[in-house]
Structure formats: C-alpha cells, structure tokens
Design a protein around this motif. Sequence first.
Motif, mmCIF file in Angstrom:
data_model
loop_
_atom_site.group_PDB
_atom_site.id
_atom_site.type_symbol
_atom_site.label_atom_id
_atom_site.label_comp_id
_atom_site.label_asym_id
_atom_site.label_seq_id
_atom_site.Cartn_x
_atom_site.Cartn_y
_atom_site.Cartn_z
ATOM 1 N N LEU A 13 6.950 -32.495 27.315
ATOM 2 C CA LEU A 13 5.465 -32.899 26.833
ATOM 3 C C LEU A 13 4.582 -31.842 27.793
ATOM 4 C CD1 LEU A 13 5.531 -36.786 26.981
ATOM 5 C CD2 LEU A 13 5.130 -35.361 25.069
ATOM 6 N N GLU A 14 4.860 -31.604 28.644
ATOM 7 C CA GLU A 14 3.974 -30.793 29.521
ATOM 8 C C GLU A 14 4.055 -29.190 29.018
ATOM 9 O OE1 GLU A 14 4.134 -32.557 34.098
ATOM 10 O OE2 GLU A 14 5.723 -30.907 33.520
ATOM 11 N N GLU A 15 4.860 -28.930 28.320
ATOM 12 C CA GLU A 15 5.237 -27.459 27.867
ATOM 13 C C GLU A 15 4.527 -27.600 26.398
ATOM 14 O OE1 GLU A 15 9.099 -26.438 27.285
ATOM 15 O OE2 GLU A 15 9.579 -26.486 29.078
ATOM 16 N N GLU A 16 4.320 -28.776 25.747
ATOM 17 C CA GLU A 16 3.713 -29.017 24.478
ATOM 18 C C GLU A 16 2.359 -28.815 24.556
ATOM 19 O OE1 GLU A 16 4.512 -31.850 20.655
ATOM 20 O OE2 GLU A 16 5.784 -31.930 22.095
ATOM 21 N N ILE A 17 1.650 -29.558 25.807
ATOM 22 C CA ILE A 17 0.515 -29.598 26.150
ATOM 23 C C ILE A 17 -0.023 -28.127 26.412
ATOM 24 C CG2 ILE A 17 -1.055 -30.585 27.708
ATOM 25 C CD1 ILE A 17 0.214 -33.151 27.683
ATOM 26 N N ALA A 18 0.499 -27.491 27.346
ATOM 27 C CA ALA A 18 0.258 -26.238 27.531
ATOM 28 C C ALA A 18 0.063 -25.267 26.356
ATOM 29 C CB ALA A 18 1.261 -25.722 28.542
ATOM 30 N N GLU A 19 1.089 -25.260 25.177
ATOM 31 C CA GLU A 19 0.770 -24.780 24.131
ATOM 32 C C GLU A 19 -0.397 -24.899 23.516
ATOM 33 O OE1 GLU A 19 2.739 -21.931 22.931
ATOM 34 O OE2 GLU A 19 3.727 -21.994 24.875
ATOM 35 N N LEU A 20 -0.511 -26.216 23.145
ATOM 36 C CA LEU A 20 -1.644 -26.767 22.660
ATOM 37 C C LEU A 20 -3.063 -26.177 23.150
ATOM 38 C CD1 LEU A 20 -2.801 -28.497 20.269
ATOM 39 C CD2 LEU A 20 -2.871 -30.662 21.771
ATOM 40 N N LYS A 21 -3.070 -26.124 24.462
ATOM 41 C CA LYS A 21 -4.231 -25.782 25.157
ATOM 42 C C LYS A 21 -4.278 -24.194 25.022
ATOM 43 C CE LYS A 21 -4.529 -29.194 28.880
ATOM 44 N NZ LYS A 21 -4.524 -29.225 30.293
ATOM 45 N N LYS A 22 -3.192 -23.263 24.693
ATOM 46 C CA LYS A 22 -3.340 -21.973 24.468
ATOM 47 C C LYS A 22 -3.799 -21.724 23.040
ATOM 48 C CE LYS A 22 0.858 -20.401 27.218
ATOM 49 N NZ LYS A 22 2.215 -20.226 26.877
ATOM 50 N N ARG A 23 -3.766 -22.674 22.448
ATOM 51 C CA ARG A 23 -4.329 -22.511 20.882
ATOM 52 C C ARG A 23 -5.668 -22.886 20.803
ATOM 53 N NH1 ARG A 23 -1.265 -25.308 16.993
ATOM 54 N NH2 ARG A 23 -0.324 -26.634 18.855
ATOM 55 N N TRP A 24 -6.203 -23.614 21.648
ATOM 56 C CA TRP A 24 -7.421 -24.561 21.759
ATOM 57 C C TRP A 24 -8.565 -23.564 21.443
ATOM 58 C CZ3 TRP A 24 -6.979 -29.645 21.946
ATOM 59 C CH2 TRP A 24 -8.115 -30.601 22.119
ATOM 60 N N PRO A 25 -9.301 -23.666 20.665
ATOM 61 C CA PRO A 25 -10.474 -22.764 20.472
ATOM 62 C C PRO A 25 -11.619 -23.219 21.283
ATOM 63 C CG PRO A 25 -10.498 -24.330 18.688
ATOM 64 C CD PRO A 25 -9.223 -24.565 19.539
ATOM 65 N N ALA A 26 -12.497 -22.315 21.326
ATOM 66 C CA ALA A 26 -13.679 -22.356 22.436
ATOM 67 C C ALA A 26 -14.676 -23.033 21.653
ATOM 68 C CB ALA A 26 -14.389 -21.060 22.728
ATOM 69 N N HIS A 27 -14.798 -23.154 20.303
ATOM 70 C CA HIS A 27 -15.813 -23.878 19.589
ATOM 71 C C HIS A 27 -15.102 -24.513 18.669
ATOM 72 C CE1 HIS A 27 -18.996 -22.288 22.056
ATOM 73 N NE2 HIS A 27 -18.441 -21.151 21.926
ATOM 74 N N SER A 28 -15.727 -25.725 18.050
ATOM 75 C CA SER A 28 -15.254 -26.309 16.831
ATOM 76 C C SER A 28 -13.684 -26.917 16.823
ATOM 77 C CB SER A 28 -15.525 -25.441 15.586
ATOM 78 O OG SER A 28 -16.843 -25.154 15.406
ATOM 79 N N VAL A 29 -13.389 -27.377 17.542
ATOM 80 C CA VAL A 29 -11.767 -27.694 17.551
ATOM 81 C C VAL A 29 -11.699 -28.989 16.623
ATOM 82 C CG1 VAL A 29 -10.279 -29.141 19.364
ATOM 83 C CG2 VAL A 29 -12.134 -27.712 20.011
ATOM 84 N N LYS A 30 -10.727 -28.829 15.764
ATOM 85 C CA LYS A 30 -10.439 -29.723 14.953
ATOM 86 C C LYS A 30 -10.035 -30.987 15.299
ATOM 87 C CE LYS A 30 -8.869 -26.258 11.788
ATOM 88 N NZ LYS A 30 -7.896 -25.673 10.465
ATOM 89 N N ALA A 31 -10.398 -32.069 14.684
ATOM 90 C CA ALA A 31 -10.010 -33.372 15.001
ATOM 91 C C ALA A 31 -8.348 -33.753 15.213
ATOM 92 C CB ALA A 31 -10.533 -34.396 13.882
ATOM 93 N N GLU A 32 -7.703 -32.970 14.390
ATOM 94 C CA GLU A 32 -6.293 -33.033 14.560
ATOM 95 C C GLU A 32 -5.790 -32.556 15.922
ATOM 96 O OE1 GLU A 32 -7.355 -31.085 11.718
ATOM 97 O OE2 GLU A 32 -7.565 -32.763 10.473
ATOM 98 N N MET A 33 -6.263 -31.535 16.153
ATOM 99 C CA MET A 33 -5.933 -30.708 17.669
ATOM 100 C C MET A 33 -6.172 -31.937 18.834
ATOM 101 S SD MET A 33 -6.647 -26.914 17.642
ATOM 102 C CE MET A 33 -5.546 -26.562 19.052
ATOM 103 N N VAL A 34 -7.461 -32.571 18.645
ATOM 104 C CA VAL A 34 -7.794 -33.537 19.659
ATOM 105 C C VAL A 34 -7.116 -34.662 19.688
ATOM 106 C CG1 VAL A 34 -9.728 -35.060 20.543
ATOM 107 C CG2 VAL A 34 -10.355 -32.715 19.633
#
Length: 55
Positions: A13-34
């Motif tokens: 889970l920690e790895e999955e969260i870290a990967e998600l954070k790497k793909r996190w855009p600076a603006h306009s985060v999609k609801a699915e990602m949140v």
Amino acid sequence: MGSGDLKKQIAHLEEEIAELKKRWPAHSVKAEMVERFEELEEKLERLRRLEEREQ
C-alpha cells in the motif's frame, strides 16, 4: 492474518501511494485520483491498527 502478511500488505500500500503521488498533477487533480488516494490511505490505516493490536 500473520504479522508477515500485514507487513507485506502495508509495504504494498505504501508503494502504491508513493506511485500515485508521483503521478499527482500540480493542478486539476481528477476526482478518481483523490478517491483512490483516500481509499489507499484508509486501507493503510486499518492495516497499521491491526498490526499494532497483534504486537
């Protein structure tokens, strides 16, 4: 559930969260990602509580 299994699940889970954070855009985060981030954080918290009880 054994503590080894818990540790593996927590690490995954920690790895999955870290990967998600790497793909996190600076603006306009999609609801699915949140939603996915919140879901992963909740699972991680549950597993950490379980791990604490087993120690």
